[in-house]
Design a protein around this motif. Structure first.
Motif, PDB file in Angstrom:
ATOM      1  N   SER A  31       5.519   9.334   4.787  1.00  0.00           N
ATOM      2  CA  SER A  31       6.385   8.167   4.611  1.00  0.00           C
ATOM      3  C   SER A  31       6.116   7.158   5.727  1.00  0.00           C
ATOM      4  CB  SER A  31       7.855   8.570   4.578  1.00  0.00           C
ATOM      5  OG  SER A  31       8.182   9.292   5.735  1.00  0.00           O
ATOM      6  N   SER A  39       3.221   6.583   7.027  1.00  0.00           N
ATOM      7  CA  SER A  39       1.989   5.883   6.653  1.00  0.00           C
ATOM      8  C   SER A  39       2.296   4.730   5.696  1.00  0.00           C
ATOM      9  CB  SER A  39       1.017   6.836   5.969  1.00  0.00           C
ATOM     10  OG  SER A  39       0.754   7.936   6.780  1.00  0.00           O
ATOM     11  N   VAL A  40       3.169   5.004   4.716  1.00  0.00           N
ATOM     12  CA  VAL A  40       3.507   3.963   3.742  1.00  0.00           C
ATOM     13  C   VAL A  40       4.253   2.808   4.421  1.00  0.00           C
ATOM     14  CG1 VAL A  40       4.834   3.450   1.678  1.00  0.00           C
ATOM     15  CG2 VAL A  40       3.508   5.551   1.808  1.00  0.00           C
ATOM     16  N   LEU A  43       1.720   0.704   6.141  1.00  0.00           N
ATOM     17  CA  LEU A  43       0.980  -0.186   5.236  1.00  0.00           C
ATOM     18  C   LEU A  43       1.803  -1.422   4.887  1.00  0.00           C
ATOM     19  CD1 LEU A  43      -0.791   2.157   2.659  1.00  0.00           C
ATOM     20  CD2 LEU A  43      -1.799   0.852   4.523  1.00  0.00           C
ATOM     21  N   MET A  44       3.081  -1.181   4.601  1.00  0.00           N
ATOM     22  CA  MET A  44       3.963  -2.295   4.245  1.00  0.00           C
ATOM     23  C   MET A  44       4.104  -3.249   5.434  1.00  0.00           C
ATOM     24  SD  MET A  44       5.026  -2.440   1.308  1.00  0.00           S
ATOM     25  CE  MET A  44       5.723  -3.767   0.490  1.00  0.00           C
ATOM     26  N   VAL A  99      -2.040  10.353   0.939  1.00  0.00           N
ATOM     27  CA  VAL A  99      -1.388   9.152   1.468  1.00  0.00           C
ATOM     28  C   VAL A  99      -1.903   8.831   2.870  1.00  0.00           C
ATOM     29  CG1 VAL A  99       0.812   8.199   2.248  1.00  0.00           C
ATOM     30  CG2 VAL A  99       0.695   9.426   0.075  1.00  0.00           C
ATOM     31  N   THR A 110      -4.266   5.623   3.983  1.00  0.00           N
ATOM     32  CA  THR A 110      -3.784   4.734   5.046  1.00  0.00           C
ATOM     33  C   THR A 110      -4.818   4.611   6.166  1.00  0.00           C
ATOM     34  OG1 THR A 110      -1.524   5.408   4.573  1.00  0.00           O
ATOM     35  CG2 THR A 110      -1.897   4.298   6.672  1.00  0.00           C
ATOM     36  N   GLY A 163       0.280  -4.186   0.084  1.00  0.00           N
ATOM     37  CA  GLY A 163       1.639  -3.839  -0.331  1.00  0.00           C
ATOM     38  C   GLY A 163       1.627  -3.060  -1.640  1.00  0.00           C
ATOM     39  N   ALA A 216       0.690   0.486  -1.013  1.00  0.00           N
ATOM     40  CA  ALA A 216       1.836   1.184  -0.425  1.00  0.00           C
ATOM     41  C   ALA A 216       2.841   1.544  -1.514  1.00  0.00           C
ATOM     42  CB  ALA A 216       2.485   0.307   0.647  1.00  0.00           C
ATOM     43  N   ILE A 271       3.981   5.404  -2.501  1.00  0.00           N
ATOM     44  CA  ILE A 271       5.313   5.950  -2.215  1.00  0.00           C
ATOM     45  C   ILE A 271       6.080   6.267  -3.494  1.00  0.00           C
ATOM     46  CG2 ILE A 271       6.713   3.833  -2.078  1.00  0.00           C
ATOM     47  CD1 ILE A 271       7.891   5.075   0.531  1.00  0.00           C
ATOM     48  N   LEU A 325      12.468   0.224   1.938  1.00  0.00           N
ATOM     49  CA  LEU A 325      11.138   0.018   2.513  1.00  0.00           C
ATOM     50  C   LEU A 325      11.054  -1.345   3.203  1.00  0.00           C
ATOM     51  CD1 LEU A 325       8.643   1.794   2.568  1.00  0.00           C
ATOM     52  CD2 LEU A 325       7.817   0.626   0.531  1.00  0.00           C
ATOM     53  N   ALA A 359       9.944  -1.583   6.975  1.00  0.00           N
ATOM     54  CA  ALA A 359       8.697  -2.283   7.296  1.00  0.00           C
ATOM     55  C   ALA A 359       8.977  -3.505   8.168  1.00  0.00           C
ATOM     56  CB  ALA A 359       7.984  -2.697   6.015  1.00  0.00           C
TER      57      ALA A 359
END
Lengths: 236, 291
Positions: free
Chosen positions: B13, B15-16, B19-20, B144, B148, B200, B203, B207, B221, B225
């Motif tokens: 999570s 990592s996501v 990315l965001m 994931v 990333t 985005g 991501a 997720i 998110l 983010a």
């Protein structure tokens, strides 16, 4: 090479330039002098495409360039070194230089880089360092170097002496004058410091309140009543 | 569950979130606007990807569809909304991004409805089994994390080793000098919005299998983010990655030892502390910024 015809520029109600005409020949330095607020920087910004003229036109090598975008004007061969240190402090010295003239061929850019490094050896020495680590004089060399990387026929220098020690100013400007003589580069030099500018320029133009107040050879201008009037408030 | 288990569970999570946050940083760097619609764009492209997945049955094609849709949606937002409002002051642009977010959520509700939908994972989402127990780390978490890391490496190579990256960085740091050097800054700007949209979108797709997909389920998110991007310094990709994964770990600990509902509260507390103590961000280039 560059002909400015009846150029007028205004910021809202403020008339920054009024009916300015001027010619810049190749192979030498032409100075534009005048007090603060005379419209010198506006003239340079308009030539580089950062300001749009209200009327009149700018002709470069027979082509009308006024009103075009800066990124197109620099491609035609006009490079501006703006007032202040126009370097990108977040980038390294070499990246600042490489940014100039990215549309040019690899060979052309390499040749320009070699030339800039031979003109300004300190930049080669510091090529991996951040531009923010340079001294004021070195940063001005970097700014001029970046402009030279675009392979210009006309170099516009806006107040290069600002905030620099007189000795460094002389060194940089003498280099520029030499470059103009040797490579046919046209240089338009804007300076508040008239003595410095007229020492390296062959001819000059005096701007006062956005209008051309006089022009002639450097020697004539240095002796002129008009110049005295504008700078010293004497004469009539 | 041990302390280590909670940490392990937070990596994916994180990592996501990273990315965001990178997507927010990319737009901020080039336009000085925090794009609050970024997560809405990701939600929208995730729904599109889900439709593609149901139609083709191919996860990779759905991911590619999301990447393309993300770029196109980014360009649409840039040209149709942000460029017309750019003459306004900064708050006008920020309010416009909220407008886009609301419009995207409303459109998604009308097209796909508000009922939760399941986005099937491509690989096993149940944790690995080893040493006689199940660990809170699955093949999907590996995927994931892998995507990333790959993306961050790719971006850093593009930004620091290519002429395109140099032009993009110069346009972000000093658009006037970039234009005077011959860089077509407006193209770099559009490219930044497209790139942010694609990242985005990735991501979002990554997720989606971990929660129920609704037009509003991505909102958390946005908070995370945004917090990460601000703490990281908004200018810094390194900051976004470091604090993104860090936040994932912290939130995993928070929801592990208390309640998962506390996660967003903790994020906002972190944000408030950051704004009080180091408002320019930990990894910021510029040392002054008004908040």
């Amino acid at each position: 090479m560059l002909r400015i015809e009846n150029l007028s520029v205004s910021y809202g109600a403020i008339q920054a330039l009024n009916d300015v005409s001027l010619e810049v020949p190749p192979g030498r330095v032409t100075a534009v002098i005048g007090a603060n607020g005379a419209g010198k920087s506006t003239l340079m910004r308009t030539l580089a495409g950062l300001e749009k003229p209200q009327s009149g036109q700018v002709i470069f090598n027979g082509e009308v360039i006024s009103g075009r975008k800066p990124e197109d004007i620099v491609r035609m061969g006009i490079a501006l070194v703006p007032e202040g240190r126009s370097t990108i402090s977040e980038l390294s010295v070499e990246d600042n230089l490489k940014l100039g003239g990215m549309w040019r061929s690899h060979a052309q850019r390499n040749a320009s880089l070699t030339r800039v490094y031979s003109l300004f050896p300190i930049l080669k020495e510091r090529h991996h360092m951040g531009a923010d680590t340079l001294s004021g004089g070195e940063r001005q060399q970097l700014a001029i170097g970046r402009a030279l990387m675009t392979g210009p026929q006309l170099l516009l220098l806006d107040e290069p002496s600002l905030g620099l020690a007189p000795l460094i100013v002389t060194q940089i400007l003498e280099l520029v004058a030499l470059m103009a003589r040797d490579s046919g580069l046209a240089v338009l030099l804007v300076e508040q410091n008239a003595t410095v500018a007229l020492r390296i320029a062959r001819t000059g133009v005096v701007l006062n309140l956005g209008e051309v107040a006089g022009s002639g050879t450097s020697a004539e201008l240095l002796a002129s009543e008009e110049l005295r009037h504008i700078y010293l408030g004497t004469g009539s | 569950m041990t302390f280590f288990d909670h940490l392990l569970g937070g990596i994916a999570s994180g990592s996501v979130i990273a990315l965001m946050a990178i997507a927010l940083v990319l737009v901020w760097r080039s336009t000085r606007v925090v794009n609050f619609a970024q997560v809405g764009q990701a939600m929208f492209t995730t729904f599109l990807a889900l439709a593609v997945y149901r139609g083709t049955g191919n996860w990779l094609i759905s991911l590619i569809a999301a990447i393309l849709a993300g770029a196109i949606l980014g360009l649409i937002v840039h040209f149709l909304v942000m460029r017309p409002v750019r003459r306004q002051d900064g708050s006008g642009a920020i309010i416009a991004t909220f407008g886009v977010l609301i419009a995207l959520q409303a459109s998604a509700s009308m097209i796909w409805g508000v009922d939760p939908q399941a986005y099937p994972p491509i690989v096993d989402i149940i944790g690995f089994e080893a040493f006689g127990r199940t660990w809170p780390f699955s093949r999907y978490d590996v995927l994931v994390l892998g995507v990333t890391v790959l993306l961050v490496l790719l971006l850093s190579v593009v930004f620091t080793r290519t002429s395109l990256g140099l032009r993009m960085r110069a346009s972000a740091f000093n658009p006037t000098v970039a234009r005077l050097s011959g860089v077509r800054v407006s193209q770099m700007l559009a490219l930044g919005w497209a790139l942010a949209g694609s990242i985005g979108a990735i991501a979002g797709v990554l997720i989606a299998p971990t929660f129920s997909v609704t037009p509003y389920s991505f909102d958390i998110l946005l908070i995370l983010a945004f917090t990460v991007a601000v703490i990281g310094g908004l200018d810094s990709l390194v900051g976004a990655v470091a604090f993104g994964i860090g936040t994932g770990l912290v939130l995993s600990l928070v929801s592990g030892y208390s309640d998962s509902g506390n996660a967003s509260i903790v994020a906002l507390v972190l944000l408030a502390l950051n704004l009080l103590l180091k408002p320019e961000g930990v990894f910021a280039h510029h040392h002054s910024r008004s908040v």
